[in-house]
Each structure stands twice: as structure tokens, then as C-alpha cells.
Design a protein around this motif. Structure first.
Motif, PDB file in Angstrom:
ATOM      1  N   TYR A   1       1.706   4.253  -9.804  1.00 24.89           N
ATOM      2  CA  TYR A   1       1.719   3.128  -8.623  1.00 24.89           C
ATOM      3  C   TYR A   1       0.564   2.635  -8.271  1.00 24.89           C
ATOM      4  CZ  TYR A   1       6.450   4.768  -7.172  1.00 24.89           C
ATOM      5  OH  TYR A   1       7.956   5.092  -7.396  1.00 24.89           O
ATOM      6  N   SER A   2       0.435   1.171  -8.026  1.00 24.11           N
ATOM      7  CA  SER A   2      -0.859   0.549  -7.426  1.00 24.11           C
ATOM      8  C   SER A   2      -0.583  -0.494  -6.337  1.00 24.11           C
ATOM      9  CB  SER A   2      -1.215  -0.113  -8.849  1.00 24.11           C
ATOM     10  OG  SER A   2      -0.607  -1.077  -9.403  1.00 24.11           O
ATOM     11  N   CYS A   3      -1.330  -0.715  -5.817  1.00 26.09           N
ATOM     12  CA  CYS A   3      -1.226  -2.008  -4.646  1.00 26.09           C
ATOM     13  C   CYS A   3      -0.748  -3.193  -5.465  1.00 26.09           C
ATOM     14  CB  CYS A   3      -2.482  -2.073  -3.798  1.00 26.09           C
ATOM     15  SG  CYS A   3      -2.934  -0.697  -2.808  1.00 26.09           S
TER      16      CYS A   3
ATOM     17  N   SER B   1       0.754  -1.258  -0.093  1.00 20.64           N
ATOM     18  CA  SER B   1       0.021  -0.142  -0.085  1.00 20.64           C
ATOM     19  C   SER B   1       0.904   1.050   0.058  1.00 20.64           C
ATOM     20  CB  SER B   1      -0.972   0.071   1.059  1.00 20.64           C
ATOM     21  OG  SER B   1      -1.851   1.070   1.036  1.00 20.64           O
TER      22      SER B   1
ATOM     23  N   SER C   1       0.842   8.439  -9.473  1.00 18.48           N
ATOM     24  CA  SER C   1      -0.619   7.863 -10.178  1.00 18.48           C
ATOM     25  C   SER C   1      -0.058   6.495 -10.865  1.00 18.48           C
ATOM     26  CB  SER C   1      -1.331   9.018 -11.010  1.00 18.48           C
ATOM     27  OG  SER C   1      -0.361   9.424 -11.934  1.00 18.48           O
TER      28      SER C   1
ATOM     29  N   GLY D   1       1.564  -3.704  -7.257  1.00 18.31           N
ATOM     30  CA  GLY D   1       2.621  -3.413  -8.397  1.00 18.31           C
ATOM     31  C   GLY D   1       4.018  -3.726  -7.746  1.00 18.31           C
TER      32      GLY D   1
ATOM     33  N   ALA E   1      -8.178  -1.031  -2.650  1.00 17.33           N
ATOM     34  CA  ALA E   1      -7.730  -2.087  -3.981  1.00 17.33           C
ATOM     35  C   ALA E   1      -8.309  -3.293  -3.586  1.00 17.33           C
ATOM     36  CB  ALA E   1      -6.171  -2.043  -3.753  1.00 17.33           C
TER      37      ALA E   1
ATOM     38  N   ARG F   1       9.078   2.178  -9.253  1.00 14.70           N
ATOM     39  CA  ARG F   1       8.476   1.095  -9.789  1.00 14.70           C
ATOM     40  C   ARG F   1       9.254   0.407 -10.768  1.00 14.70           C
ATOM     41  NH1 ARG F   1       4.201   2.750 -13.845  1.00 14.70           N
ATOM     42  NH2 ARG F   1       4.810   5.073 -14.120  1.00 14.70           N
TER      43      ARG F   1
ATOM     44  N   CYS G   1      -5.942   3.074   1.072  1.00 13.25           N
ATOM     45  CA  CYS G   1      -5.554   2.649  -0.041  1.00 13.25           C
ATOM     46  C   CYS G   1      -5.651   1.080  -0.194  1.00 13.25           C
ATOM     47  CB  CYS G   1      -4.149   3.083  -0.441  1.00 13.25           C
ATOM     48  SG  CYS G   1      -3.330   2.737  -1.839  1.00 13.25           S
ATOM     49  N   ARG G   2      -5.060   0.277   0.765  1.00 17.09           N
ATOM     50  CA  ARG G   2      -4.957  -0.919   0.568  1.00 17.09           C
ATOM     51  C   ARG G   2      -6.618  -1.722   0.398  1.00 17.09           C
ATOM     52  NH1 ARG G   2      -2.268  -5.196  -1.727  1.00 17.09           N
ATOM     53  NH2 ARG G   2      -3.528  -6.754  -1.358  1.00 17.09           N
TER      54      ARG G   2
END
Ligand SMILES: [Zn+2]
Lengths: 136, 414
Positions: free
Chosen positions: A108-110, A62, A106, A112, B180, A134, B176-177
Motif C-alpha cells: 500500500y502507499s499514500c 494515509s 507494504s 495509491g 509521503a 489495493r 505516514c501522510r
């Protein structure tokens, strides 16, 4: 900043970051990696502890982008991002995240993929923390 | 030891030892001051007013109290030291009479741990009438100083503090977690805050009892720490809460006509550092709930209401899911469809929670617990009283949501 005597744990970790490396603690007795660094192994309670170089690679569990209300001393860093990274080494930690070229996070993602990419010596001298970016 | 009392519910193999016995600890009195910004209310003044209100509510007099358990304040270490060193005993004229006065502390879950401790002292005969009391001046304290205090404490100073982690960032990491994992939208998360505001408007002691709140307003407010908007962050408040507990036998002998017992409790300390939590969308709720329900002999489907820690929306949604009060990943969407609002399927955080009644530091959990007790005594304002409520699920969590603590409460009418 740290208790007297804590240098045994903090210095090897901070010194590695200053060299541009990420290390994690390792128990020679039970052959497991440990984070955060401990006074004794939290799995087998032995004290034969060492340091190993981390792969630096893992997944982002996260992340959060701080835009307002920073702690004192972080006013000039705004905006900045922190993230919890689960390393392929079997341990996890909190670190800073590099912005993408547009200055934002933006991309980035959980879950990833991310990789360790240290900050420069001046920044690490001031604040010895791991930085991640990343990864493909 | 009697293992059941037909009047207190069904006997089960997993019943709490002492269930229905005259020794078991029960709540008999409550006191609460309105939450918000009250710069003219001094810390110790709040404490004694809440304390005396609870003692009177319990039908006792102050000298009946033999043990005081103190829930700490966070705005000032000097005021916290006053708690540790028994200033309240002297302020209440109990010096030379009180057996014991001490502070317990686990951050936002302190109320749960303190009530458990009080219950143990009562059931084992170490205490007779226990006053549990809390006072906080967060609303009147300088916000910048409080941010620095919170980032200096409860976050590992060697490994995380230097990243610039704030408590809003801790809330944002969980949010956020959760988003998702569950596929909840920003509007779903905002709807949690809207539902809490609907409740706080029914609570005369809430910080926000006049102003309405909409999803649109929240999403248009400034981004503080992605994905949290300003109106999704709790407002620091002044406040005070007190409980009086005694044994069921004492309550009966004193002629009380209703009290609240602790049917079950569970807990899980899932981390210290936020960077060491295995799943930020789950925390320790599942394990805590399993243990508590097993002890109580009833399950989430039998709960009449829930009062679960809500300093951020995702802390509450993870709690409701972990405690079986919502299917996994569905809680935020259920808020959006009104299931936890006034008039909804399950009343949740009927005082408005920390997010709308006000975040009184360690007292946020105390206020939720007090609301659970109040509901089961049937003494909430008629506009928000849950009709016929007999079972409440109360959950607290502290620090960086390091622990998930659950108390299952039952109202008992004689
Ligand atoms: Zn080991």
C-alpha cells in the motif's frame, strides 16, 4: 453502542455493509454526497436525505498498521491496518485495509488506488466497518 | 481605546484592539510541578501546589484571585467532576470569596482556549486576577484503561471506533501522510524526538532529564503502529501547571517589572473525525497562523522561539510548516540538521515537549505554553534560556488534531 434514535443513520449504513455494499448519504435538495451520515445536510441544512451506492473506488490518503497496544477486543486482530480513503464519490472515510497475501501492507502507499471489498457476514455482524483492498 | 503603545512594539493597522492598554490581559505568574511518574502525588495535591506556586510567583496572595479557570484532567471523571463543581475553591479557602470557577475543555488545545477566555474576562472587566490551573495523573494510571478511554472518546463511535482506531494510529496516519508528502525518512522523523530529548535534558521539570536518545535507538525500538516506533510515541505522565493573569494596569500598579502579553491569536477547527481531515499533513495550522500573525503585526521570521504541540513528531513538523517557521516539507530534515536543537537557528519546544518532558494529557499544551511564558519572562534555567527572547509562537491542538490553535506571545519589560 449507539444513542437511541441514531439507528436512523447507522442502520441503513450497517445493513448495506452486511449485504456487501458500501453506501453513502445523499442530499436530494442540493444533490451532494455526505459522509459521515448526518442528521441534516451540512451543506444546505435540508433534511431530505437518502442513500446511494458508492463506487467503492478511491485513493488511500494515509494508512497505519497497528501492531501493539490495541483497544480492548482487538487483541486477536493484531496486526491490522486502518486507512483514510478519499472515494471517487467526493466523500472520505476511515476503514480497514486487507493485508496482501504475505499478511503485510507494504504494497500500500499514500495516493495509491484502493477499492471497497467487504468482510464476511460474521465479521460485519460483529463490527460493521468498510474494508478496502489495493486496486490496479 | 488606545491603539498602540510605543513601548510594546510597532503600531500597525492590524493591531489588536487594546494593544498596550491598561485593560489588556497579561501573564504575571507561573507554577509547575515536575512531570513524570509520581504515584504519591494526589491529583488535588498537585493542583493546589501548582496554584499556590503561581500565585506567589505573581506577587499576589491567594485571596487576590477572583476567578479560576480549570483545565481538565483525563485520568478520572470523578476528579474531573471535582473541578467542575468547584472543589478547588474550597481547597484554597476561597469559598465565599471567589466570583467564579469553571472548567473549559478542548483536549490538547484547552490551554490556548482557556487563556483566550481568561484574557477576554480580564479585558472586559468581568475578572481581575485569574488563576488558570491544570493537574493530570496519566503517568500513574493503568495504560490499558487509558487506551480504552481514549478510543471511547474523541473518535466517532458509530463510524470509526469499530475499525480499532487508536490514538497511536491517529498519530501514525498523520506521520505516514507527512512522510509521503515531504519525502522525509524514518531517520528524519526520529531526529525530531532526538532534538526534543536534547531540550528535555536541560529542563529539571521534564520526565526524561537523564537519559539520552539517538536516532539508532529509536529506529531499533519496536514498531507500535507503522510508521511509529515505540520511542516515537509519547509517554503518559503526571504533572501540573498554573498561570496567573491580570490586566497590564494591575501588573504595573503591583510593581511587576516584566509580564507577557498576547499579541495575536488564531485557530482553525479542521475536523472532528480523523477520517474527515482534508489533508493529514497540513491540518489547520496555515489558517490559524495567518490570522494570528495579522493580529500581532509581526511574522514568523521575527519569532525568537516556538512551543508547538508535539505528541508525535509529524504533529510538530506540520505545525512548524503551517505556522511559517519552516519551509513546507522541510521541517523534519531541519530537525535532522539541528536547526531546532539547543544552539540551533530557532529554539523549538525548549522544555522537551510532550515527547520528552512527558505527555500530561490536556496539560501537554499547558506545559508548552508555560515554557513560552517562562522564556519571555527570562526565567528558564540558564542552560536553556533563549537570550533576549521577546516573541514566542505557541501552538496547541486537541483530540485527533481536530483544531490548530495559536497564541503569539510578547514579553514586556517596564
Ligand atoms: Zn444539501
Amino acid at each position: 453502542m449507539t444513542d437511541t434514535g441514531m439507528e436512523t443513520l447507522t442502520e441503513p449504513y450497517y445493513e448495506a455493509l452486511k449485504r456487501g455494499e458500501l453506501v453513502v448519504q445523499h442530499c436530494k435538495a442540493c444533490n451532494r454526497n455526505i459522509m459521515y451520515p448526518r442528521h441534516l445536510c451540512p451543506f444546505c441544512y435540508e433534511t431530505d436525505l437518502s442513500w446511494v451506492l458508492s463506487s467503492g473506488r478511491g485513493v488511500l490518503h494515509s494508512y497505519a498498521v497497528q501492531r501493539l497496544g490495541p483497544p480492548s477486543g482487538f487483541e486477536d486482530d493484531l496486526p491490522y491496518a486502518v486507512g483514510v480513503v478519499k472515494l471517487d464519490d467526493g466523500v472520505q472515510l476511515l476503514g480497514r485495509l486487507w493485508p496482501d497475501p504475505d499478511g503485510e501492507w507494504s504494497g500500500y502507499s499514500c495516493d495509491g488506488r484502493v477499492e471497497f471489498h467487504g468482510a464476511d457476514a460474521v465479521e460485519i455482524g460483529r463490527r460493521p466497518v468498510p474494508w478496502f483492498r489495493r486496486a490496479g | 481605546m488606545p491603539d498602540s503603545d510605543p513601548a510594546s512594539g510597532a503600531a500597525t493597522a492590524s493591531a489588536l484592539p487594546g494593544r498596550g492598554s491598561p485593560e489588556e490581559a497579561v501573564f504575571i505568574g507561573l507554577g509547575e510541578l515536575p512531570s513524570g511518574r509520581y504515584p504519591d502525588r494526589p491529583f488535588m495535591g498537585q493542583l493546589v501546589h501548582a496554584a499556590v506556586a503561581a500565585v506567589r510567583d505573581a506577587g499576589l496572595t491567594v485571596p487576590d484571585i477572583d476567578t479560576i479557570l480549570l483545565i481538565p484532567c483525563l485520568h478520572s471523571f470523578a476528579d474531573q467532576a471535582d473541578l467542575i463543581f468547584s472543589r478547588l475553591v474550597e481547597e484554597l479557602g476561597l469559598h465565599g470569596r471567589a466570583k467564579s470557577s469553571f472548567m473549559l475543555h478542548s483536549g490538547g488545545s484547552t490551554s490556548d482556549n482557556t487563556i483566550r477566555s481568561a484574557a477576554g474576562l480580564i479585558a472586559s472587566g468581568h475578572a481581575r486576577n485569574v488563576l488558570v490551573v491544570q493537574s493530570e495523573k496519566w503517568g500513574s494510571a493503568p495504560v490499558g484503561e487509558m487506551i480504552d478511554m481514549l478510543t471511547a472518546n474523541g473518535i466517532p463511535r458509530e463510524w470509526e471506533k469499530l475499525s480499532g482506531l487508536t490514538f497511536n494510529a491517529v498519530g501514525a496516519l498523520i506521520t505516514c501522510r507527512y512522510m509521503a508528502a515531504s519525502g522525509s525518512t524514518a531517520a528524519d522523523m526520529a531526529s525530531v524526538c532526538v532534538a526534543l530529548r536534547e531540550w528535555s535534558r536541560l529542563n529539571p521539570n521534564a520526565m526524561y532529564r537523564d537519559r539520552t536518545l539517538t536516532v539508532e535507538e529509536i529506529l531499533n525500538s519496536k514498531m507500535v503502529t507503522d510508521p511509529l516506533h515505540a520511542l516515537e510515541c509519547p509517554m503518559l505522565a503526571d504533572g501540573a501547571v498554573a498561570f496567573v493573569m491580570t490586566s497590564a494596569g494591575n501588573a504595573r500598579r503591583a510593581g511587576r517589572d516584566a509580564w507577557v502579553r498576547i499579541a495575536g491569536s488564531g485557530g482553525c477547527v479542521s475536523h472532528y473525525s480523523i477520517g474527515q481531515e482534508a489533508d493529514l499533513a497540513v491540518l489547520g495550522w496555515e489558517k490559524a497562523g495567518v490570522d494570528a500573525y495579522e493580529q500581532a503585526g509581526w511574522g514568523p521570521q521575527e519569532a525568537d522561539l516556538a512551543e508547538v504541540y508535539d505528541s508525535y513528531a509529524a504533529v510538530l513538523t506540520s505545525g512548524l510548516e503551517g505556522l511559517g517557521l519552516a519551509p513546507k516539507h522541510e521541517a523534519a530534515r531541519m530537525f535532522a540538521s539541528g536547526e531546532f536543537s539547543p544552539g540551533g537557528r530557532l529554539p523549538v519546544n525548549t522544555n522537551g515537549g510532550l515527547l520528552s518532558a512527558g505527555h500530561t494529557g490536556v496539560g501537554g499544551g499547558s506545559a508548552l505554553l508555560a515554557e513560552g511564558v517562562r522564556q519571555l519572562l527570562g526565567r528558564a534555567d540558564p542552560s536553556r534560556q533563549v537570550a533576549g527572547a521577546t516573541r514566542a509562537v505557541c501552538g496547541g491542538t486537541g483530540g485527533t488534531y481536530m483544531d490548530s490553535q495559536v497564541l503569539l506571545l510578547e514579553g514586556v519589560a517596564r
